[in-house]
Design an enzyme around this catalytic site. Structure first.
Site, PDB file in Angstrom:
ATOM      1  N   LYS A  84       2.315 -31.887  51.563  1.00 22.93           N
ATOM      2  CA  LYS A  84       3.339 -32.244  52.556  1.00 22.93           C
ATOM      3  C   LYS A  84       4.626 -32.548  51.808  1.00 22.93           C
ATOM      4  O   LYS A  84       4.600 -33.269  50.813  1.00 22.93           O
ATOM      5  CB  LYS A  84       2.845 -33.478  53.323  1.00 22.93           C
ATOM      6  CG  LYS A  84       3.912 -34.253  54.044  1.00 22.93           C
ATOM      7  CD  LYS A  84       3.796 -35.765  53.825  1.00 22.93           C
ATOM      8  CE  LYS A  84       4.320 -36.190  52.474  1.00 22.93           C
ATOM      9  NZ  LYS A  84       4.514 -37.654  52.314  1.00 22.93           N
ATOM     10  N   ASP A 117       0.861 -40.692  57.238  1.00 25.26           N
ATOM     11  CA  ASP A 117       0.957 -39.252  56.965  1.00 25.26           C
ATOM     12  C   ASP A 117      -0.195 -38.440  57.542  1.00 25.26           C
ATOM     13  O   ASP A 117      -0.101 -37.216  57.614  1.00 25.26           O
ATOM     14  CB  ASP A 117       0.989 -39.003  55.446  1.00 25.26           C
ATOM     15  CG  ASP A 117       2.325 -39.369  54.827  1.00 25.26           C
ATOM     16  OD1 ASP A 117       3.265 -39.656  55.580  1.00 25.26           O
ATOM     17  OD2 ASP A 117       2.411 -39.363  53.584  1.00 25.26           O
TER      18      ASP A 117
HETATM   19  P1  ATP Z   1       1.950 -40.109  50.385  1.00 27.16           P
HETATM   20  O1  ATP Z   1       2.924 -39.000  50.210  1.00 27.16           O
HETATM   21  O2  ATP Z   1       1.187 -40.045  51.691  1.00 27.16           O
HETATM   22  O3  ATP Z   1       2.471 -41.465  50.031  1.00 27.16           O
HETATM   23  P2  ATP Z   1       0.736 -39.745  47.872  1.00 27.16           P
HETATM   24  O4  ATP Z   1       0.816 -38.280  47.489  1.00 27.16           O
HETATM   25  O5  ATP Z   1       1.788 -40.617  47.287  1.00 27.16           O
HETATM   26  O6  ATP Z   1       0.739 -39.851  49.413  1.00 27.16           O
HETATM   27  P3  ATP Z   1      -2.127 -39.764  47.508  1.00 27.16           P
HETATM   28  O7  ATP Z   1      -2.272 -38.561  46.638  1.00 27.16           O
HETATM   29  O8  ATP Z   1      -2.600 -39.661  48.891  1.00 27.16           O
HETATM   30  O9  ATP Z   1      -0.646 -40.337  47.476  1.00 27.16           O
HETATM   31  O10 ATP Z   1      -2.883 -40.952  46.723  1.00 27.16           O
HETATM   32  C1  ATP Z   1      -2.612 -42.311  46.897  1.00 27.16           C
HETATM   33  C2  ATP Z   1      -3.823 -43.141  46.400  1.00 27.16           C
HETATM   34  O11 ATP Z   1      -4.906 -42.930  47.317  1.00 27.16           O
HETATM   35  C3  ATP Z   1      -4.335 -42.728  45.044  1.00 27.16           C
HETATM   36  O12 ATP Z   1      -3.935 -43.656  44.096  1.00 27.16           O
HETATM   37  C4  ATP Z   1      -5.863 -42.650  45.171  1.00 27.16           C
HETATM   38  O13 ATP Z   1      -6.532 -43.654  44.462  1.00 27.16           O
HETATM   39  C5  ATP Z   1      -6.163 -42.844  46.638  1.00 27.16           C
HETATM   40  N1  ATP Z   1      -6.885 -41.708  47.260  1.00 27.16           N
HETATM   41  C6  ATP Z   1      -7.748 -41.804  48.278  1.00 27.16           C
HETATM   42  N2  ATP Z   1      -8.196 -40.605  48.663  1.00 27.16           N
HETATM   43  C7  ATP Z   1      -7.590 -39.690  47.881  1.00 27.16           C
HETATM   44  C8  ATP Z   1      -7.638 -38.265  47.820  1.00 27.16           C
HETATM   45  N3  ATP Z   1      -8.435 -37.560  48.627  1.00 27.16           N
HETATM   46  N4  ATP Z   1      -6.851 -37.655  46.917  1.00 27.16           N
HETATM   47  C9  ATP Z   1      -6.043 -38.382  46.110  1.00 27.16           C
HETATM   48  N5  ATP Z   1      -5.974 -39.726  46.112  1.00 27.16           N
HETATM   49  C10 ATP Z   1      -6.731 -40.384  47.000  1.00 27.16           C
END
Ligand code: ATP
Length: 300
Positions: A10, A144
């Site tokens: 996203k 999200d």
């Molecule tokens: P957003 O843009 O929604 O803020 P993000 O890309 O910053 O998301 P994610 O990759 O979703 O963040 O990961 C955030 C935290 O969630 C990670 O530190 C991880 O420990 C935890 N997590 C839980 N499920 C998952 C998953 N399926 N993939 C990656 N991280 C995950």
């Protein structure tokens, strides 16, 4: 028969933080598109819930109830699934990897369970089964997750529950992550003003990528300045993207940034140049837009 589902990245093309509710949730106004870059899930029915994580970005991703895939499938009370998550998106990087995985797991589980006409309204995922209609509260998994269920261009407002489809030209893009994790709560803490102007009331109809890029340049990601102050390397990523692309911005709370070019060949070339100059950065090329077809469940 197991089901394969793609979970696209996203990208917040804009992210205006417009307020904070008394319960702590932030109000936002964000234009979202999806990239043909993402994680791959295999979902099968099972006697017990299990999530295994493989692939180049698997390190550190939880395999228990802390994984958003597990939490999403737990909402389907009584059903049990075994999921293999092939992780290609860096975790905690502002491109919604976990949220997109959760939404993809539900697309796969719904296909296995024969749910029909799934649609998301105000954060609730509603579908029809032979036993009647069925609701899951996606917003409880994070702002999200509702927008990731149908991975198409949308404007998202409120706390993530107000989703309006948007029509846009495909945008040639590069995604770059400098391999630093950014904590979303820390970025919000470092945000000095939580009440910022929203995006324009009406989203225009762009004729082409160049027109849309010119419009995006007048919008903001309010989380970019605090994220750069916490992780100055994000500033270096943006400078490098600006050198080779028509426009650059950070997505979500970072650290992933995107560069846009009006011309796909230039974007592809820019991706090669940035990757060569920074072999330690994660660099991907793709056309941002609607990834609904790519993300539809298929029999494995
Ligand atoms: P957003 O843009 O929604 O803020 P993000 O890309 O910053 O998301 P994610 O990759 O979703 O963040 O990961 C955030 C935290 O969630 C990670 O530190 C991880 O420990 C935890 N997590 C839980 N499920 C998952 C998953 N399926 N993939 C990656 N991280 C995950």
């Amino acid at each position: 028969m197991p089901i394969e589902v793609f979970a696209p990245a996203k990208v917040n093309l804009t992210l205006h933080i417009t307020g904070q509710r008394a319960d702590g949730y932030h109000l936002l106004d964000s234009l979202i598109a999806f990239a043909p870059v993402g994680d791959q899930l295999r979902v099968a029915t099972s006697s017990a819930m299990a999530v295994s994580v493989i692939g180049p970005e698997a390190a550190g991703v939880p395999t228990d109830h802390r994984n958003l895939v597990w939490r999403a499938l737990d909402l389907m009370q009584g059903a049990r699934f075994a999921v293999t998550l092939d992780k290609h998106l860096p975790a905690a990087s502002g491109i919604g990897g976990g949220s997109s995985d959760a939404a993809a797991a539900l697309r796969g589980a719904f296909a296995l369970a024969g749910h029909k006409d799934a649609h998301v309204t105000r954060g609730l995922l509603r579908s029809e089964t032979s036993g009647g209609s069925y609701d899951l509260n996606l917003l409880a998994l994070g702002a999200d997750v509702p927008m990731c269920y149908h991975p198409r261009p949308v404007r998202v407002q409120g706390i993530g529950e107000d989703i309006t489809p948007v029509s846009m030209p495909p945008l040639p893009a590069i995604l770059v992550n400098p391999r630093v994790e950014v904590s979303t709560p820390q970025v919000f803490q470092a945000l000095t003003t939580k009440t910022n102007a929203p995006g324009p009331q009406t989203i225009p109809h762009w004729q082409d990528a160049a027109q849309m890029i010119a419009w995006l340049a007048e919008q903001r990601n309010d989380l970019e300045p605090p994220a750069v102050s916490l992780q100055p390397v994000i500033g270096q990523v943006l400078a490098s993207l600006r050198e080779h692309c028509d426009f650059a911005r950070m997505s979500g709370s970072g650290a992933t940034c995107f560069g846009l070019c009006a011309n796909p060949e230039r974007a592809r070339e820019a991706a090669a140049l940035v990757a060569a100059a920074h072999p330690d950065w994660w660099v991907r090329f793709g056309m941002l837009g609607d990834q609904t077809a790519l993300s539809a469940p298929r029999t494995a």
